[in-house]
Design a protein around this motif. Structure first.
Motif, mmCIF file in Angstrom:
data_model
loop_
_atom_site.group_PDB
_atom_site.id
_atom_site.type_symbol
_atom_site.label_atom_id
_atom_site.label_comp_id
_atom_site.label_asym_id
_atom_site.label_seq_id
_atom_site.Cartn_x
_atom_site.Cartn_y
_atom_site.Cartn_z
ATOM 1 N N ARG A 2 0.843 -1.189 0.000
ATOM 2 C CA ARG A 2 0.000 0.000 0.000
ATOM 3 C C ARG A 2 0.885 1.249 0.000
ATOM 4 N NH1 ARG A 2 -5.237 -1.804 3.785
ATOM 5 N NH2 ARG A 2 -5.645 -3.752 2.635
ATOM 6 N N ALA A 3 0.702 2.150 0.950
ATOM 7 C CA ALA A 3 1.512 3.375 0.961
ATOM 8 C C ALA A 3 2.808 3.210 1.749
ATOM 9 C CB ALA A 3 0.700 4.534 1.541
ATOM 10 N N GLY A 4 3.038 2.032 2.289
ATOM 11 C CA GLY A 4 4.219 1.808 3.113
ATOM 12 C C GLY A 4 4.944 0.539 2.735
ATOM 13 N N HIS A 5 5.271 -0.272 3.741
ATOM 14 C CA HIS A 5 6.002 -1.508 3.479
ATOM 15 C C HIS A 5 5.694 -2.517 4.576
ATOM 16 C CE1 HIS A 5 8.645 0.526 6.411
ATOM 17 N NE2 HIS A 5 8.939 -0.706 6.794
ATOM 18 N N ILE A 6 5.981 -3.764 4.284
ATOM 19 C CA ILE A 6 5.948 -4.808 5.314
ATOM 20 C C ILE A 6 7.362 -5.355 5.471
ATOM 21 C CG2 ILE A 6 3.537 -5.470 5.029
ATOM 22 C CD1 ILE A 6 4.561 -7.908 3.394
ATOM 23 N N GLY A 7 7.721 -5.687 6.706
ATOM 24 C CA GLY A 7 9.000 -6.313 6.961
ATOM 25 C C GLY A 7 8.963 -7.773 6.549
ATOM 26 N N LEU A 8 10.121 -8.310 6.232
ATOM 27 C CA LEU A 8 10.205 -9.696 5.777
ATOM 28 C C LEU A 8 11.501 -10.316 6.270
ATOM 29 C CD1 LEU A 8 8.659 -11.698 3.772
ATOM 30 C CD2 LEU A 8 10.484 -11.130 2.170
ATOM 31 N N VAL A 9 11.373 -11.497 6.852
ATOM 32 C CA VAL A 9 12.538 -12.306 7.206
ATOM 33 C C VAL A 9 12.452 -13.589 6.391
ATOM 34 C CG1 VAL A 9 13.826 -13.467 9.039
ATOM 35 C CG2 VAL A 9 12.563 -11.366 9.548
ATOM 36 N N GLU A 10 13.542 -13.944 5.733
ATOM 37 C CA GLU A 10 13.581 -15.159 4.916
ATOM 38 C C GLU A 10 14.859 -15.915 5.230
ATOM 39 O OE1 GLU A 10 13.866 -16.297 0.190
ATOM 40 O OE2 GLU A 10 12.704 -14.524 0.763
ATOM 41 N N LEU A 11 14.713 -17.193 5.565
ATOM 42 C CA LEU A 11 15.849 -18.020 5.950
ATOM 43 C C LEU A 11 15.754 -19.389 5.296
ATOM 44 C CD1 LEU A 11 16.022 -17.496 9.840
ATOM 45 C CD2 LEU A 11 17.496 -16.427 8.138
ATOM 46 N N GLY A 12 16.911 -20.000 5.043
ATOM 47 C CA GLY A 12 16.964 -21.409 4.687
ATOM 48 C C GLY A 12 16.710 -21.704 3.222
ATOM 49 N N ASP A 13 16.877 -22.983 2.900
ATOM 50 C CA ASP A 13 16.641 -23.497 1.559
ATOM 51 C C ASP A 13 15.776 -24.746 1.677
ATOM 52 O OD1 ASP A 13 18.398 -21.725 -0.054
ATOM 53 O OD2 ASP A 13 19.968 -22.617 1.184
ATOM 54 N N GLY A 14 15.007 -24.996 0.625
ATOM 55 C CA GLY A 14 14.143 -26.161 0.625
ATOM 56 C C GLY A 14 12.713 -25.766 0.339
ATOM 57 N N PRO A 15 11.767 -26.649 0.633
ATOM 58 C CA PRO A 15 10.362 -26.310 0.422
ATOM 59 C C PRO A 15 9.973 -25.081 1.250
ATOM 60 C CG PRO A 15 10.640 -28.653 0.910
ATOM 61 C CD PRO A 15 11.946 -28.007 1.187
ATOM 62 N N THR A 16 9.117 -24.240 0.685
ATOM 63 C CA THR A 16 8.710 -23.011 1.366
ATOM 64 C C THR A 16 7.692 -23.299 2.462
ATOM 65 O OG1 THR A 16 9.118 -21.658 -0.585
ATOM 66 C CG2 THR A 16 7.603 -20.758 1.061
#
Length: 275
Positions: free
Chosen positions: A24-38
């Motif tokens: 929208r008018a801002g953002h959301i934070g995101l943490v992403e770690l690891g490999d493999g199936p989501t």
């Protein structure tokens, strides 16, 4: 997936969420770690204070973990236009799309588990199998849910996890945090508490029980035996109310956010449920 680094424009937010997605008018934070199936992770009242232990445990278990922060929670912009539960469910649906989590299995905790159930009731394809940790959303007058907001921050902390050290990433200022960011850290805590209150205060009961028959996703339920907010008896209530429960787990030495108290156990249960 990420659209930019939170650290570039907001140093403290970058500690909570290394990446951001425009929303929208801002953002959301995101943490992403690891490999493999989501596997998706939808946080509880403590938000996503960085790559915390349950995310790391899920990554070690062989998953690519994608953990967006809901509006107003750690690492995300303040919520705008979220006036009621319906607005929050629409926002959750949009965030699932943005984060690329449609159809993936989901681990969700506390307020996040409640939102996941609300979304699954109207959009079952949003998730695959679901593992839900101490969801809000049911109410029994004879065994009521406690109010985590009408108290001090220290008491709230004791209500959220059995081991107060488990919530250090959220409640305590990092030792290397520059003095000018200590206040900002307090503001992030305040905003996260405020966003959580919008979802569940004054009573965390919005008629979800009447919609649970629509949640056909396989559900594994987890509850902390020492939950001081939602009594452990609600584990049975959820098991009775949901049509496709495939497992229930009561974790000793875990409070409301069992994902913080017992991240290794939670990851093991998730791996078995999603196998």
């Amino acid at each position: 997936m990420s659209a930019g680094s939170a650290a570039a424009g907001a140093p403290l937010a970058g500690r909570f969420a290394p990446d951001t997605l425009p929303y929208r008018a801002g953002h959301i934070g995101l943490v992403e770690l690891g490999d493999g199936p989501t596997v998706g992770y939808l946080h509880g009242m403590l938000g996503n204070p960085g790559a915390h232990a349950v995310l790391e445990s899920l990554a070690v278990a062989g998953y690519r973990v994608v953990a967006p922060s809901l509006p107003g929670f750690t690492g995300s912009s303040e919520p705008e236009g979220l006036r009621n539960l319906h607005d929050w469910v629409v926002a959750a649906s949009e965030i699932v799309d943005l984060a690329g989590l449609v159809g993936a299995p989901l681990v969700a905790s506390s307020v996040g588990a409640m939102l996941a159930l609300e979304l699954a009731a109207v959009r079952p394809e949003a998730f695959g199998s679901m593992m839900l940790i101490s969801p809000f959303g049911l109410w029994d007058d004879d065994d009521p849910v406690a109010d985590p907001f009408g108290t001090t921050l220290s008491v709230q902390r004791a209500m959220l996890t059995e081991d107060t050290a488990a919530s250090t990433a959220f409640f305590d200022d990092p030792a290397d945090l520059p003095a000018d960011m200590v206040v900002e850290h307090g503001v992030h805590r305040y905003l996260t508490r405020t966003a959580a209150a919008q979802l569940i205060w004054p009573l965390p009961e919005w008629g979800l029980a009447d919609r649970l028959h629509r949640v056909t996703n396989p559900v594994t339920l987890v509850h902390g035996a020492k939950d001081r907010i939602i009594p452990a008896s609600y584990l049975g209530r959820w098991a009775d109310a949901l049509p496709n429960v495939v497992g229930t787990h009561l974790l000793d030495d875990a409070g409301h956010q069992a994902d913080f108290d017992q991240p290794g156990q939670v990851a093991e249960i998730a791996a078995a449920a999603f196998a």
